[in-house]
Motif scaffolding. Structure first.
Motif, PDB file in Angstrom:
ATOM      1  N   ASP A   1      45.771  -8.745  35.505  1.00 56.69           N
ATOM      2  CA  ASP A   1      44.816  -8.189  34.556  1.00 56.69           C
ATOM      3  C   ASP A   1      45.288  -6.876  33.941  1.00 56.69           C
ATOM      4  O   ASP A   1      44.717  -6.415  32.944  1.00 56.69           O
ATOM      5  CB  ASP A   1      43.465  -7.973  35.241  1.00 56.69           C
ATOM      6  N   ARG A   2      46.298  -6.262  34.548  1.00 54.37           N
ATOM      7  CA  ARG A   2      46.879  -5.032  33.986  1.00 54.37           C
ATOM      8  C   ARG A   2      48.408  -5.114  34.057  1.00 54.37           C
ATOM      9  O   ARG A   2      49.058  -4.371  34.798  1.00 54.37           O
ATOM     10  CB  ARG A   2      46.366  -3.803  34.736  1.00 54.37           C
ATOM     11  N   PRO A   3      48.994  -6.034  33.297  1.00 50.49           N
ATOM     12  CA  PRO A   3      50.454  -6.253  33.385  1.00 50.49           C
ATOM     13  C   PRO A   3      51.279  -5.024  33.011  1.00 50.49           C
ATOM     14  O   PRO A   3      52.448  -4.940  33.386  1.00 50.49           O
ATOM     15  CB  PRO A   3      50.688  -7.409  32.402  1.00 50.49           C
ATOM     16  N   SER A   4      50.683  -4.078  32.305  1.00 47.03           N
ATOM     17  CA  SER A   4      51.433  -2.873  31.941  1.00 47.03           C
ATOM     18  C   SER A   4      51.826  -2.051  33.166  1.00 47.03           C
ATOM     19  O   SER A   4      52.716  -1.191  33.076  1.00 47.03           O
ATOM     20  CB  SER A   4      50.611  -2.002  30.984  1.00 47.03           C
ATOM     21  N   LEU A   5      51.178  -2.339  34.305  1.00 44.71           N
ATOM     22  CA  LEU A   5      51.472  -1.578  35.524  1.00 44.71           C
ATOM     23  C   LEU A   5      52.531  -2.254  36.403  1.00 44.71           C
ATOM     24  O   LEU A   5      52.913  -1.706  37.440  1.00 44.71           O
ATOM     25  CB  LEU A   5      50.198  -1.378  36.344  1.00 44.71           C
ATOM     26  N   ILE A   6      53.004  -3.427  36.002  1.00 47.93           N
ATOM     27  CA  ILE A   6      53.967  -4.158  36.821  1.00 47.93           C
ATOM     28  C   ILE A   6      55.198  -3.318  37.120  1.00 47.93           C
ATOM     29  O   ILE A   6      55.718  -3.318  38.246  1.00 47.93           O
ATOM     30  CB  ILE A   6      54.344  -5.495  36.152  1.00 47.93           C
TER      31      ILE A   6
ATOM     32  N   VAL B   1      46.630  -3.684  42.289  1.00 36.86           N
ATOM     33  CA  VAL B   1      47.097  -2.318  42.116  1.00 36.86           C
ATOM     34  C   VAL B   1      45.895  -1.395  42.031  1.00 36.86           C
ATOM     35  O   VAL B   1      44.861  -1.757  41.466  1.00 36.86           O
ATOM     36  CB  VAL B   1      47.986  -2.196  40.854  1.00 36.86           C
ATOM     37  N   ALA B   2      46.022  -0.219  42.617  1.00 34.41           N
ATOM     38  CA  ALA B   2      44.961   0.794  42.568  1.00 34.41           C
ATOM     39  C   ALA B   2      45.474   1.997  41.799  1.00 34.41           C
ATOM     40  O   ALA B   2      46.611   2.449  42.007  1.00 34.41           O
ATOM     41  CB  ALA B   2      44.542   1.199  43.974  1.00 34.41           C
ATOM     42  N   THR B   3      44.629   2.511  40.920  1.00 32.80           N
ATOM     43  CA  THR B   3      45.012   3.687  40.146  1.00 32.80           C
ATOM     44  C   THR B   3      43.923   4.748  40.231  1.00 32.80           C
ATOM     45  O   THR B   3      42.737   4.446  40.352  1.00 32.80           O
ATOM     46  CB  THR B   3      45.234   3.340  38.662  1.00 32.80           C
TER      47      THR B   3
ATOM     48  N   ALA C   1      48.055   2.817  45.117  1.00 32.97           N
ATOM     49  CA  ALA C   1      48.152   1.797  46.170  1.00 32.97           C
ATOM     50  C   ALA C   1      48.509   0.460  45.534  1.00 32.97           C
ATOM     51  O   ALA C   1      48.297   0.243  44.338  1.00 32.97           O
ATOM     52  CB  ALA C   1      46.836   1.678  46.942  1.00 32.97           C
ATOM     53  N   ARG C   2      49.047  -0.422  46.352  1.00 32.50           N
ATOM     54  CA  ARG C   2      49.387  -1.767  45.896  1.00 32.50           C
ATOM     55  C   ARG C   2      49.181  -2.746  47.032  1.00 32.50           C
ATOM     56  O   ARG C   2      49.206  -2.375  48.209  1.00 32.50           O
ATOM     57  CB  ARG C   2      50.834  -1.829  45.402  1.00 32.50           C
ATOM     58  N   GLY C   3      48.989  -4.000  46.672  1.00 27.43           N
ATOM     59  CA  GLY C   3      48.880  -5.066  47.658  1.00 27.43           C
ATOM     60  C   GLY C   3      49.478  -6.335  47.090  1.00 27.43           C
ATOM     61  O   GLY C   3      49.197  -6.697  45.943  1.00 27.43           O
TER      62      GLY C   3
END
Length: 254
Positions: free
Chosen positions: A13-18, A55-57, A64-66
């Motif tokens: 849902d937020r591919p810009s953060l990949i 992903v957590a922002t 954070a990531r999972g």
């Protein structure tokens, strides 16, 4: 979004953060990244399986990531919770993706919280989000080869004995195992060879600052069990046990 302003979503849902999920300040032992399966495949998980990653922002900061991956547990020679745990399910996931094989199970790979955000309960929220992401893919369980966070303090204690320890309230004594149990997870079995790091003594000396100059067991900071050193053959091997935990889910469409 939580009341603290932290937002947790699927990477799909937020591919810009990949490309930013590894910006986190983390405390993994150096040698862990040299597991051969991790070296070969882990960096590709976010691109290949963004719907299984969260992903957590906090504002613009990734905190954070999972990650989880799907695999087929019903093919010959396979099972839901293999003894080779983390290494095995990651390998199966990419093999199944390449071959177009239908998937029947999902396994967590990692939950990492920025060191500045530890102690805020964020790990619970990321685990919950990861379970939700997996449920949205139609799975009825999230399996997890869990790395008990305090086990490295007692590397000579057998994993079975370590996991048997309970607090007065009946919950596991290990903090990270306790998070999973409080979230509804059940301890299923030990994965005795979940990760393997095999390297020359020079490499181990570089990673750890230890001499690695005698045969036998060597205690290494961050290792859950001792590293086995063989000076005659100039190599040392670390075989890490994990514990399989099952989180039962209610499948739902994405």
């Amino acid at each position: 979004m939580g009341t603290d302003g932290i937002r947790i979503t699927r990477l799909a849902d937020r591919p810009s953060l990949i490309d930013r999920v590894y910006e986190i300040a983390e405390a993994w032992p150096t040698f862990i990244a040299h597991d051969l399966v991790a070296n070969a495949l882990m960096s590709r998980v976010v691109e290949e399986f963004p719907e299984y990653s969260v992903v957590a922002t906090d504002g613009d900061r990734v905190v954070a990531r999972g990650f989880a991956v799907p695999f087929n547990a019903e093919l010959d020679g396979r099972e839901e919770m293999p003894d080779q745990g983390w290494d095995r399910v990651l390998t199966w996931a990419f093999r199944d993706r390449r071959s177009g094989c239908p998937t029947t199970a999902a396994s967590a790979l990692e939950i990492t919280v920025d060191t500045d955000y530890l102690g805020r309960g964020l790990s619970y929220r990321v685990l919950e989000a990861l379970c939700d992401a997996v449920a949205r893919q139609g799975h009825d369980a999230l399996l997890a080869p869990v790395r008990p966070t305090a086990k490295h303090l007692e590397p000579h204690v057998l994993m079975a004995d370590y996991l048997a320890r309970r607090r007065d309230d009946g919950l596991p004594s290990d903090p990270w195992v306790r998070v999973h149990v409080k979230a509804g997870g059940t301890l299923e079995k030990i994965a005795p060879a979940s990760m393997t790091v095999s390297a020359s003594l020079a490499q181990w000396r570089h990673w750890t600052g230890l001499p690695f100059d005698h045969d036998g067991e060597v205690e290494v900071d961050g290792a859950l069990v001792p590293v086995r050193c063989d000076t005659a053959h100039d190599h040392a091997v670390y075989v890490e046990p994990n514990v399989w935990i099952r989180h039962r889910l209610r499948p739902r469409s994405a």
